[in-house]
Design a protein around this motif. Structure first.
Motif, PDB file in Angstrom:
ATOM      1  N   ALA A 230      55.043  40.135  -5.081  1.00 49.20           N
ATOM      2  CA  ALA A 230      54.586  41.365  -4.425  1.00 49.20           C
ATOM      3  C   ALA A 230      55.514  41.698  -3.262  1.00 49.20           C
ATOM      4  CB  ALA A 230      53.161  41.199  -3.922  1.00 49.20           C
ATOM      5  N   PRO A 231      55.682  42.982  -2.982  1.00 50.31           N
ATOM      6  CA  PRO A 231      56.584  43.396  -1.903  1.00 50.31           C
ATOM      7  C   PRO A 231      55.965  43.189  -0.528  1.00 50.31           C
ATOM      8  CG  PRO A 231      55.510  45.305  -2.807  1.00 50.31           C
ATOM      9  CD  PRO A 231      55.075  44.132  -3.649  1.00 50.31           C
ATOM     10  N   ALA A 232      56.820  43.169   0.484  1.00 44.88           N
ATOM     11  CA  ALA A 232      56.356  43.025   1.863  1.00 44.88           C
ATOM     12  C   ALA A 232      55.567  44.242   2.319  1.00 44.88           C
ATOM     13  CB  ALA A 232      57.543  42.782   2.791  1.00 44.88           C
ATOM     14  N   GLY A 233      55.833  45.413   1.722  1.00 45.21           N
ATOM     15  CA  GLY A 233      55.185  46.645   2.165  1.00 45.21           C
ATOM     16  C   GLY A 233      53.760  46.832   1.695  1.00 45.21           C
ATOM     17  N   GLY A 234      53.262  45.972   0.860  1.00 44.55           N
ATOM     18  CA  GLY A 234      51.898  46.103   0.369  1.00 44.55           C
ATOM     19  C   GLY A 234      51.777  45.618  -1.054  1.00 44.55           C
ATOM     20  N   ARG A 235      50.596  45.172  -1.388  1.00 43.54           N
ATOM     21  CA  ARG A 235      50.356  44.634  -2.723  1.00 43.54           C
ATOM     22  C   ARG A 235      49.750  45.707  -3.631  1.00 43.54           C
ATOM     23  NH1 ARG A 235      46.929  39.451  -1.276  1.00 43.54           N
ATOM     24  NH2 ARG A 235      46.015  40.931   0.154  1.00 43.54           N
ATOM     25  N   PRO A 236      50.164  45.737  -4.885  1.00 46.75           N
ATOM     26  CA  PRO A 236      49.551  46.693  -5.801  1.00 46.75           C
ATOM     27  C   PRO A 236      48.135  46.252  -6.172  1.00 46.75           C
ATOM     28  CG  PRO A 236      51.075  45.307  -6.981  1.00 46.75           C
ATOM     29  CD  PRO A 236      51.202  44.947  -5.520  1.00 46.75           C
ATOM     30  N   GLU A 237      47.335  47.194  -6.567  1.00 46.71           N
ATOM     31  CA  GLU A 237      46.009  46.915  -7.091  1.00 46.71           C
ATOM     32  C   GLU A 237      46.172  46.671  -8.591  1.00 46.71           C
ATOM     33  OE1 GLU A 237      41.762  49.260  -7.442  1.00 46.71           O
ATOM     34  OE2 GLU A 237      43.341  50.070  -6.169  1.00 46.71           O
ATOM     35  N   VAL A 238      45.429  45.715  -9.145  1.00 45.98           N
ATOM     36  CA  VAL A 238      45.514  45.382 -10.565  1.00 45.98           C
ATOM     37  C   VAL A 238      44.172  45.709 -11.216  1.00 45.98           C
ATOM     38  CG1 VAL A 238      46.019  43.575 -12.262  1.00 45.98           C
ATOM     39  CG2 VAL A 238      47.095  43.497 -10.012  1.00 45.98           C
ATOM     40  N   ARG A 239      44.224  46.470 -12.332  1.00 43.42           N
ATOM     41  CA  ARG A 239      43.009  46.838 -13.074  1.00 43.42           C
ATOM     42  C   ARG A 239      43.177  46.466 -14.538  1.00 43.42           C
ATOM     43  NH1 ARG A 239      39.719  50.985 -10.661  1.00 43.42           N
ATOM     44  NH2 ARG A 239      40.096  50.866  -8.421  1.00 43.42           N
ATOM     45  N   ASP A 240      42.045  46.143 -15.185  1.00 46.12           N
ATOM     46  CA  ASP A 240      42.093  45.800 -16.607  1.00 46.12           C
ATOM     47  C   ASP A 240      41.921  47.039 -17.477  1.00 46.12           C
ATOM     48  OD1 ASP A 240      39.354  46.407 -16.733  1.00 46.12           O
ATOM     49  OD2 ASP A 240      38.726  44.321 -16.968  1.00 46.12           O
ATOM     50  N   ILE A 241      41.828  46.849 -18.777  1.00 45.22           N
ATOM     51  CA  ILE A 241      41.733  47.943 -19.741  1.00 45.22           C
ATOM     52  C   ILE A 241      40.540  48.864 -19.478  1.00 45.22           C
ATOM     53  CG2 ILE A 241      40.470  46.494 -21.385  1.00 45.22           C
ATOM     54  CD1 ILE A 241      41.834  48.042 -23.651  1.00 45.22           C
ATOM     55  N   PHE A 242      39.484  48.321 -18.871  1.00 42.14           N
ATOM     56  CA  PHE A 242      38.282  49.115 -18.597  1.00 42.14           C
ATOM     57  C   PHE A 242      38.240  49.645 -17.165  1.00 42.14           C
ATOM     58  CE2 PHE A 242      37.038  46.208 -22.065  1.00 42.14           C
ATOM     59  CZ  PHE A 242      36.887  47.157 -23.053  1.00 42.14           C
ATOM     60  N   GLY A 243      39.336  49.439 -16.421  1.00 41.17           N
ATOM     61  CA  GLY A 243      39.410  49.942 -15.051  1.00 41.17           C
ATOM     62  C   GLY A 243      38.806  49.020 -14.021  1.00 41.17           C
ATOM     63  N   GLN A 244      38.389  47.827 -14.433  1.00 37.57           N
ATOM     64  CA  GLN A 244      37.791  46.862 -13.500  1.00 37.57           C
ATOM     65  C   GLN A 244      38.884  46.195 -12.668  1.00 37.57           C
ATOM     66  OE1 GLN A 244      34.348  46.459 -13.299  1.00 37.57           O
ATOM     67  NE2 GLN A 244      34.437  48.221 -14.657  1.00 37.57           N
TER      68      GLN A 244
END
Length: 135
Positions: free
Chosen positions: A79-93
């Protein structure tokens, strides 16, 4: 009549694909802009069947990843120093967030799409070389 295709059953109750389609529409937005293949994924991973495409939903970047072969692969990311991405599954969870910036994390990829969202998407990189030695 064919009952294996479509989003609804004969009685109009939704199939699981309905929820996956709803999540895709919600995460990509009403007018997603396709920006091309995700540049963080090197050619050797594409050769193994992984697919990653970048979109913009009008608010933030969204990367959709899956393995076209349907097999499970662990994608080593950082992950980058500027912020972490949000991770979602196939159903958006929501799935567990990546570790703090700079620490490697392994993202399991199979035949079901995963979504990476937010400004942190831009700085995500492979934390170790791909199968062909590329980054």
């Amino acid at each position: 009549a064919e009952h294996h295709f479509g989003l609804l059953r004969a009685d109009l109750s939704p199939k699981p694909a309905w929820a996956a389609y709803q999540a895709m529409v919600r995460l990509l937005g009403p007018r997603p802009v396709y920006e091309g293949p995700w540049e963080a994924l090197p050619p050797s991973w594409w050769q193994r069947g992984l697919r990653a495409y970048r979109f913009h939903n009008g608010r933030e970047p969204v990367v959709v990843l899956w393995n076209a072969r349907g097999t499970r692969e662990s994608l080593p990311l950082s992950a980058p120093a500027g912020g972490r991405p949000e991770v979602r599954d196939i159903f958006g969870q929501s799935l567990p967030s990546p570790p703090p910036p700079g620490q490697p994390w392994s993202l399991p990829i199979d035949g079901a799409p995963l979504y990476l969202l937010g400004p942190g998407v831009d700085g995500v990189s492979l934390s170790e070389p791909g199968p062909g030695g590329d980054r």
